[in-house]
Design a protein around this motif. Structure first.
Motif, PDB file in Angstrom:
ATOM      1  N   GLN A 154       0.827  -1.210   0.000  1.00 40.61           N
ATOM      2  CA  GLN A 154       0.000   0.000   0.000  1.00 40.61           C
ATOM      3  C   GLN A 154       0.862   1.261   0.000  1.00 40.61           C
ATOM      4  O   GLN A 154       0.579   2.219  -0.722  1.00 40.61           O
TER       5      GLN A 154
ATOM      6  N   GLN B 192      -5.976  -5.676   2.576  1.00 38.52           N
ATOM      7  CA  GLN B 192      -6.952  -5.090   1.648  1.00 38.52           C
ATOM      8  C   GLN B 192      -7.608  -6.172   0.786  1.00 38.52           C
ATOM      9  O   GLN B 192      -8.807  -6.204   0.606  1.00 38.52           O
ATOM     10  N   TRP B 193      -6.786  -7.073   0.266  1.00 39.96           N
ATOM     11  CA  TRP B 193      -7.327  -8.171  -0.557  1.00 39.96           C
ATOM     12  C   TRP B 193      -8.208  -9.085   0.293  1.00 39.96           C
ATOM     13  O   TRP B 193      -9.225  -9.576  -0.163  1.00 39.96           O
TER      14      TRP B 193
ATOM     15  N   GLU C 217      -9.940  -8.218   2.851  1.00 39.23           N
ATOM     16  CA  GLU C 217     -11.224  -7.549   3.094  1.00 39.23           C
ATOM     17  C   GLU C 217     -12.102  -7.591   1.839  1.00 39.23           C
ATOM     18  O   GLU C 217     -13.292  -7.874   1.897  1.00 39.23           O
TER      19      GLU C 217
ATOM     20  N   GLU D 150      -7.759   0.893   8.285  1.00 42.30           N
ATOM     21  CA  GLU D 150      -8.816   0.540   7.323  1.00 42.30           C
ATOM     22  C   GLU D 150      -8.590   1.170   5.953  1.00 42.30           C
ATOM     23  O   GLU D 150      -9.271   0.816   5.008  1.00 42.30           O
TER      24      GLU D 150
ATOM     25  N   MET E 183      -7.676   1.968   2.325  1.00 40.81           N
ATOM     26  CA  MET E 183      -7.316   1.075   1.219  1.00 40.81           C
ATOM     27  C   MET E 183      -6.815   1.871   0.029  1.00 40.81           C
ATOM     28  O   MET E 183      -7.029   3.077  -0.060  1.00 40.81           O
TER      29      MET E 183
ATOM     30  N   ARG F 158     -14.901   1.735  -1.311  1.00 39.64           N
ATOM     31  CA  ARG F 158     -15.564   0.567  -0.726  1.00 39.64           C
ATOM     32  C   ARG F 158     -16.987   0.439  -1.251  1.00 39.64           C
ATOM     33  O   ARG F 158     -17.487  -0.646  -1.465  1.00 39.64           O
TER      34      ARG F 158
END
Lengths: 190, 622
Positions: B431, B529-530, B532, B595, B597, B615
């Motif tokens: 990230q 991230q993936w 989630e 959280e 992303m 999201r």
């Protein structure tokens, strides 16, 4: 109706577009001249496994040029894959030249030794078969005969097929060697 | 040894001139090693292999090597101690760090990075860095020790088959079996590393070769009969490209790392501005074109801008300059750029049409091909195309709210503000890498260094150190003192930082004022991230929060300054404090929200215009 670009992309993604010769796997014979140094052969073979290319047969030997060996590779792939194979071979530092001789008029040969169980009862039959294939007896014992036959792979396969009617003890094949009938510059001139 | 001192000055001067010219020596077809001094003044002297090696490295104009001693190379280190050499040796703390440092050095300066390590584990520890350099086309020469030739193959102590292991991750490699080959091999190694498509070369040095003696004969020229590369593109192909550009209504320049490494950034910028063709860059193309320009669409691909990907999907012509159509760029290749014809300019023939067939192939150096192409292309009327792009830019800009949360993107933006873009940003992987690519707005070539192809976590800290040494030496050797004193910023996540944090000691030992940023979200963020998005929030082994070390204390243990920031209002203050540190690295830990992303995002297997932008729209795409 697909645009040219969509056709390109589908091919790029390995999806068939038309039942087109270019999208089928074909066998290609590629000849290389390469530095006769430790590791050069390794580099070539390694590249095939590194990049996931198919490799059917390899033969390599010295040439009349000092320090240069010649290799004939048989590989299978679509036109696109074969183009990649040629370029990646050319990228190797030890490679002096690469030539895909498949489409050009060429001669190809393979040498094969076949040892067959043979005794007085069938020696003459076996020799007769061998003669048809222009083969030669290179060794004989009380229980075996060893034949040498050379030619394009189809002929070798035919010979082995015939001998398979008897008892084959061992087969050794050299892998293919190939050469253009004319030099490239002759063809270019035509 | 006055002759040696003169020699040293000479090499440094030449290297400085070469760096100052800016155009890469890649572009020259013949042996362009400006380091070849006619006949080497030490030619004919009897030397040990160790001495030959060091003198040959020196003759290549090397100003720094990164290394780690060991049994097999102890002789080289002994000579290094005795000889007055024209380069310095930086003792890294792990061989992987050494290779990354050499990569950072090479990316920042355009010169070849040099590494020296021992046999066995020394060599295997380098493998990751060599593979990284191979995938990112970074010129590197790695010298590895080897057991004496009579022990090779005996499973001797610290033996491994280095040439076998590195064969598929190098442009070429050598095992020196005859001391009389050594000087030539060194020269060839540097030549292969920096010319054509640059990349790593490994030279394996058995211990008995280093102890043996021979006459030093440093060749003036390189002659490798199996190796050639074009610089100029084929004239007919260049003319065809010009015609395609003239025809196109929605052309797009798709610019990759080859543009930066060939020194073609300024040429490309001039070309795009004159012809009014918009530009999108790959991760490695960043910096080739100033991102502030209205023609810039930023980065394309998986985490590229939404508008860059829209432009790709709608373009009728893609002009790929030194790019390789990587899967992170194309996404679902069958639906990528469905309307575009493709011009592909690349130095590596095998790269052209490898992933996406090109309508026009030009094998050549971006620097020279742009020179050829430029006079053939008239300025274009791309006004309506640019209007469309401007609308896309408004529809889905890259943005990040400025609120009560400490968001990593805002840290990157603050660094941009602090430096005005004049910095070298070295990122890690994940990230942090994507945010640094998206939010910094780069203006100069070589200002962005990252591990793109291999995606090596732990890259940033050592690569930043290498870049800093490169800049420092370039400044020292610049007779006109025009090399700017750029800050080097290392951007990390809390995961990758720990993979090579030990190298901070090296920066501290040399007083390098590195600016190290840790975007600490307590997780392996990209994997999280993936998890989630695509794995129903099963956060398998990505939580580091409870077990992370105290990064400030860790920094101080490594003789650096440690700073912590937990609130968005302190971002600027923390950065200002770090910039006041001038004699050692400053490590800034930002406790960012976990959280957050990276958006937009092309999910794996999707077409480039099917991007998740937040999201909220995840379900729409799926």
């Amino acid at each position: 109706m697909l645009t040219d670009q969509q056709i390109f992309r589908r091919r790029a993604a390995g999806q068939p577009v038309f039942e087109d010769e270019r999208e089928k796997n074909h066998q290609h014979m590629i000849t290389l001249r390469l530095e006769n140094t430790i590791g050069a052969l390794n580099r070539v073979i390694n590249m095939f496994s590194q990049r996931g290319f198919n490799l059917t047969s390899v033969s390599v030997g010295e040439t009349n040029e000092p320090g240069i060996s010649r290799m004939t590779l048989v590989t299978t792939g679509t036109d696109r894959i074969i183009a990649q194979v040629v370029k990646q071979l050319d990228n190797l530092i030890d490679t002096l030249s690469v030539d895909d001789v498949t489409e050009a008029p060429h001669v190809q040969r393979e040498l094969c030794l076949v040892k067959v169980a043979a005794d007085a009862s069938n020696r003459s039959v076996l020799t007769g078969i061998s003669d048809i294939f222009r083969g030669r007896v290179v060794n004989i014992t009380t229980e075996t005969m060893t034949f040498e036959v050379s030619g394009p792979p189809a002929k070798i396969n035919g010979f082995i097929g015939m001998m398979d009617e008897y008892t084959i003890l061992e087969v050794a094949r050299s892998g293919r060697i190939a050469m253009r009938r004319k030099m490239e510059f002759e063809e270019d001139a035509e | 040894m006055s002759s040696s001192a003169a020699l040293r000055y000479d090499y440094h001067h030449r290297a400085a001139t070469r760096a100052a010219v800016g155009t890469s020596f890649l572009s020259n077809g013949s042996d362009s090693s400006a380091g070849s001094p006619g006949s080497h003044p030490l030619n004919g002297q009897t030397m040990t292999g160790s001495q030959i090696l060091l003198r040959a490295i020196e003759a290549e104009g090397v100003d720094v090597i990164f290394g780690y001693p060991g049994g097999a190379v102890i002789g080289i280190y002994d000579e290094m101690h005795r000889l007055d050499l024209g380069f310095e040796h930086i003792l890294v703390r792990h061989e992987q760090g050494g290779t990354h440092a050499a990569e950072g050095y090479a990316k920042a300066t355009g010169k070849v990075g040099t590494v020296l390590v021992t046999s066995g584990p020394g060599a295997t520890n380098c493998v990751t860095g060599i593979a990284d350099a191979y995938l990112d086309s970074i010129p590197l020469v790695v010298f590895t020790g080897q057991v004496p030739t009579h022990l090779i193959g005996n499973d001797a102590f610290q033996e491994c088959d280095t040439v076998g292991i590195t064969r598929s991750i190098t442009n070429h490699n050598y095992l020196v079996r005859d001391i009389n080959d050594l000087a030539r091999v060194v020269k060839e190694a540097y030549y292969i590393a920096r010319t054509g498509r640059p990349g790593p070369v490994v030279v394996d040095l058995p211990k008995d070769m280093l102890a043996a003696t021979a006459q030093f004969e440093y060749p003036d020229e390189v002659n490798i009969r199996g190796y050639s590369f074009p610089t100029q593109g084929d004239t007919a192909a260049v003319e065809q490209a010009a015609e395609m550009i003239a025809r196109a209504e929605k052309p797009l320049l798709y610019v990759g790392g080859g543009t930066v490494s060939s020194g073609a950034g300024p040429k490309l910028t001039a070309f795009a501005r004159r012809t009014r063709i918009p530009v999108t860059t790959t991760l490695h193309g960043i910096g080739a074109f100033p991102e502030e320009d209205e023609l810039s669409l930023g980065m394309l691909g998986m985490h590229g801008t939404w508008y860059a990907n829209q432009a790709v999907q709608n373009a009728d012509l893609l002009i790929a300059v030194g790019a390789r159509f990587d899967d992170r760029v194309t996404g679902k290749i069958a639906e990528w750029a469905p309307n575009a014809e493709i011009i592909h300019i690349d130095i590596d023939a095998a790269c052209i049409s490898k992933n996406v067939p090109a309508n026009c192939s030009i094998q050549g150096d971006a620097f020279h091909v742009l020179d050829q192409l430029d006079p053939l292309v008239e300025p274009k009327d791309t006004e309506s195309w640019m209007r469309q792009i401007a609308e896309w830019k408004k529809t889905c800009p890259l943005e990040c709210p400025d609120d009560e949360f400490l968001r990593p993107q805002n840290v990157i933006k603050a660094l941009r503000e602090k430096t005005n873009g004049h910095a070298i940003v070295v990122t890690d992987v994940g990230q942090n890498q994507m945010w640094a690519a998206q939010f910094f707005s780069y203006v100069e070539p070589r200002s962005h260094i990252t591990s793109g192809g291999l995606g090596t976590m732990g890259f940033s800290v050592p690569a930043a150190i290498g870049a800093a040494f490169g800049l420092r030496n370039a400044r020292r050797m610049d007779p006109s003192a025009q090399t700017p004193d750029l800050p080097v910023i290392s951007i990390n996540g809390d995961g990758g930082f720990l993979m090579n944090a030990q190298e901070l000691v090296v920066a501290a030992a040399h007083g390098i004022p590195l600016k190290v940023v840790i975007l600490n979200n307590g997780h392996l963020g990209m994997v999280r991230q993936w998890q989630e998005l695509f794995h129903e929030e099963r956060y398998s082994h990505t939580d580091l929060e409870s077990t992370n070390p105290d990064f400030v204390a860790l920094a101080e243990a490594y003789h650096c300054v440690g700073l912590r920031c937990s609130h968005p209002s302190d971002i600027k203050k923390t950065i200002d404090e770090a910039w006041e540190v001038t004699d050692r690295p400053a490590v800034m830990e930002f406790r960012v929200v976990k959280e957050e992303m990276v958006f937009p995002m092309v999910p794996a297997g999707a077409a480039s215009d099917q991007m998740i932008t937040s999201r909220g729209n995840l379900r729409d795409v799926a």
